[in-house]
Design a protein around this motif. Structure first.
Motif, PDB file in Angstrom:
ATOM      1  N   ARG A 143      50.531  54.341  53.748  1.00 48.05           N
ATOM      2  CA  ARG A 143      51.541  53.965  54.749  1.00 48.05           C
ATOM      3  C   ARG A 143      51.171  52.654  55.445  1.00 48.05           C
ATOM      4  NH1 ARG A 143      54.511  57.358  59.573  1.00 48.05           N
ATOM      5  NH2 ARG A 143      55.014  55.546  60.855  1.00 48.05           N
ATOM      6  N   GLU A 144      49.903  52.465  55.761  1.00 51.65           N
ATOM      7  CA  GLU A 144      49.488  51.261  56.482  1.00 51.65           C
ATOM      8  C   GLU A 144      49.793  49.999  55.669  1.00 51.65           C
ATOM      9  OE1 GLU A 144      45.457  49.321  58.509  1.00 51.65           O
ATOM     10  OE2 GLU A 144      45.445  51.380  57.767  1.00 51.65           O
ATOM     11  N   ARG A 146      46.597  58.269  49.609  1.00 47.79           N
ATOM     12  CA  ARG A 146      47.688  59.025  49.001  1.00 47.79           C
ATOM     13  C   ARG A 146      48.163  60.046  50.029  1.00 47.79           C
ATOM     14  NH1 ARG A 146      48.366  58.374  43.714  1.00 47.79           N
ATOM     15  NH2 ARG A 146      49.339  60.418  43.468  1.00 47.79           N
ATOM     16  N   GLU A 147      49.100  59.611  50.839  1.00 49.44           N
ATOM     17  CA  GLU A 147      49.637  60.463  51.882  1.00 49.44           C
ATOM     18  C   GLU A 147      51.157  60.446  51.828  1.00 49.44           C
ATOM     19  OE1 GLU A 147      48.347  58.903  55.601  1.00 49.44           O
ATOM     20  OE2 GLU A 147      48.955  56.858  55.150  1.00 49.44           O
ATOM     21  N   LEU A 148      51.750  61.546  52.215  1.00 45.42           N
ATOM     22  CA  LEU A 148      53.206  61.641  52.227  1.00 45.42           C
ATOM     23  C   LEU A 148      53.732  61.044  53.522  1.00 45.42           C
ATOM     24  CD1 LEU A 148      55.734  62.823  50.777  1.00 45.42           C
ATOM     25  CD2 LEU A 148      55.408  64.855  52.209  1.00 45.42           C
ATOM     26  N   VAL A 152      58.538  54.113  58.447  1.00 48.70           N
ATOM     27  CA  VAL A 152      57.920  52.804  58.227  1.00 48.70           C
ATOM     28  C   VAL A 152      58.861  51.694  58.671  1.00 48.70           C
ATOM     29  CG1 VAL A 152      57.110  51.200  56.453  1.00 48.70           C
ATOM     30  CG2 VAL A 152      56.437  53.593  56.359  1.00 48.70           C
ATOM     31  N   VAL A 153      60.131  51.788  58.271  1.00 46.32           N
ATOM     32  CA  VAL A 153      61.119  50.767  58.639  1.00 46.32           C
ATOM     33  C   VAL A 153      61.284  50.701  60.158  1.00 46.32           C
ATOM     34  CG1 VAL A 153      63.562  50.159  58.518  1.00 46.32           C
ATOM     35  CG2 VAL A 153      62.349  50.864  56.452  1.00 46.32           C
ATOM     36  N   ALA A 154      61.340  51.863  60.814  1.00 48.71           N
ATOM     37  CA  ALA A 154      61.515  51.894  62.273  1.00 48.71           C
ATOM     38  C   ALA A 154      60.325  51.248  62.976  1.00 48.71           C
ATOM     39  CB  ALA A 154      61.692  53.337  62.744  1.00 48.71           C
ATOM     40  N   ALA A 155      59.108  51.521  62.504  1.00 51.45           N
ATOM     41  CA  ALA A 155      57.906  50.947  63.114  1.00 51.45           C
ATOM     42  C   ALA A 155      57.884  49.427  62.947  1.00 51.45           C
ATOM     43  CB  ALA A 155      56.660  51.565  62.492  1.00 51.45           C
ATOM     44  N   CYS A 156      58.251  48.948  61.761  1.00 51.89           N
ATOM     45  CA  CYS A 156      58.264  47.502  61.517  1.00 51.89           C
ATOM     46  C   CYS A 156      59.347  46.819  62.351  1.00 51.89           C
ATOM     47  CB  CYS A 156      58.498  47.231  60.028  1.00 51.89           C
ATOM     48  SG  CYS A 156      57.157  47.775  58.958  1.00 51.89           S
ATOM     49  N   ALA A 157      60.506  47.459  62.466  1.00 48.92           N
ATOM     50  CA  ALA A 157      61.598  46.882  63.252  1.00 48.92           C
ATOM     51  C   ALA A 157      61.215  46.773  64.725  1.00 48.92           C
ATOM     52  CB  ALA A 157      62.860  47.716  63.085  1.00 48.92           C
TER      53      ALA A 157
END
Length: 281
Positions: free
Chosen positions: A162-163, A121-123, A129-134
């Motif tokens: 997040r992971e 449970r992290e903010l 997330v989208v940038a890392a996946c892209a």
């Protein structure tokens, strides 16, 4: 016959109820037979898909195991230069990690469905997330000459793991690239829908019909077009994505039409200001 009996005033008062009961029993029996047969066919189809997936897994596992075995034998049997040993060691490390990821992928679905995975449970920001996946998916897109267009996700604070969320979004993004023809576009967008953050992955691939859409989140299911494309897959990725999104209190919307591509939209609850200030462990 009934007419002969009626002409001679021979009437059986209980004949009608008995016939009605018999017809009801026969009808119920026929319905039960059809229902059981339908479930049996579904079970057989699931069994066949499971066997195909297991065949794929064993085949895929054989590749890294062969590389690991052959490389270790080279180190043990021959005098190699330090540089060659380093290269072989890196290969063994890479293939062992690939094998571990493969096993972990297949175990993840069952653990998620059984609630055995403790979500962090992290903010975090959906935009990150989208940038890392892209960034991870861009080499795949470049190899297929696919334009990867990513629009910034505004006001997209989320609370969760997040992971796991990166795994889900990357799976949707890599699928969009995998099943799209060259010289097309894959687009990722993010918007706020009231109290939800919507992350959409849209492609220009071969799309799916209504019947296929009803089954795409079933474990080991692959569409006929996906199988005919020659792209490798187990049919388990979307099942994992659905479980991850579900565990985060979200849902997935899918729009698709044969020949016009697909759009997967992940809807997640936005982190409120209060929860953002005091993240729970």
């Amino acid at each position: 016959t009934p007419y002969w009996l009626f002409g001679r005033n021979i009437v059986f008062p209980y004949l009608a109820p008995v016939l009605a009961a018999w017809l009801s029993t026969a009808g119920a029996g026929a319905y039960q037979y059809l229902a059981v047969r339908r479930r049996w066919r579904q079970a057989e189809a699931d069994k066949s898909r499971y066997q195909q997936a297991m065949h794929f897994v064993t085949h895929e596992m054989r590749t890294p195991l062969t590389a690991i075995q052959g490389s270790s034998e080279l180190i043990a049997r021959y005098k190699l230069s330090e540089e060659k040993r380093r290269q072989i060691a890196e290969l063994i490390h890479s293939e062992s990690r690939r094998l571990a990821r493969m096993i972990e992928t297949f175990l993840s679905v069952e653990r998620l469905a059984a609630g055995q995975v403790d979500l962090k449970r992290e903010l975090f920001q959906a935009d990150e997330v989208v940038a890392a996946c892209a960034e991870r998916a861009r080499p795949l897109a470049e190899r297929k000459r696919i334009r990867l267009r990513v629009e910034p996700v505004t006001n997209g604070a989320l609370l969760g793991d997040r992971e796991l969320m990166e795994y889900a979004i990357y799976n949707l993004l890599s699928n969009a690239i995998k099943y799209s023809p060259p010289d097309t576009e894959v687009r990722v967008t993010g918007t706020r829908r009231g109290e939800q953050v919507a992350i959409a992955v849209r492609d220009q691939g071969f799309g799916m019909d209504r019947d296929e859409l009803r089954h795409i989140f079933r474990k080991f299911y692959r569409t006929k077009r996906a199988e005919a494309s020659g792209e490798k897959g187990t049919g388990i990725g979307l099942a994992i994505v659905q479980e991850i999104v579900k565990q985060h209190g979200g849902s997935i919307e899918v729009e698709s039409e044969p020949g016009k591509g697909s759009c997967f939209t992940v809807l997640l609850p936005a982190a409120s200001e209060a929860r953002a200030a005091l993240p729970q462990s």
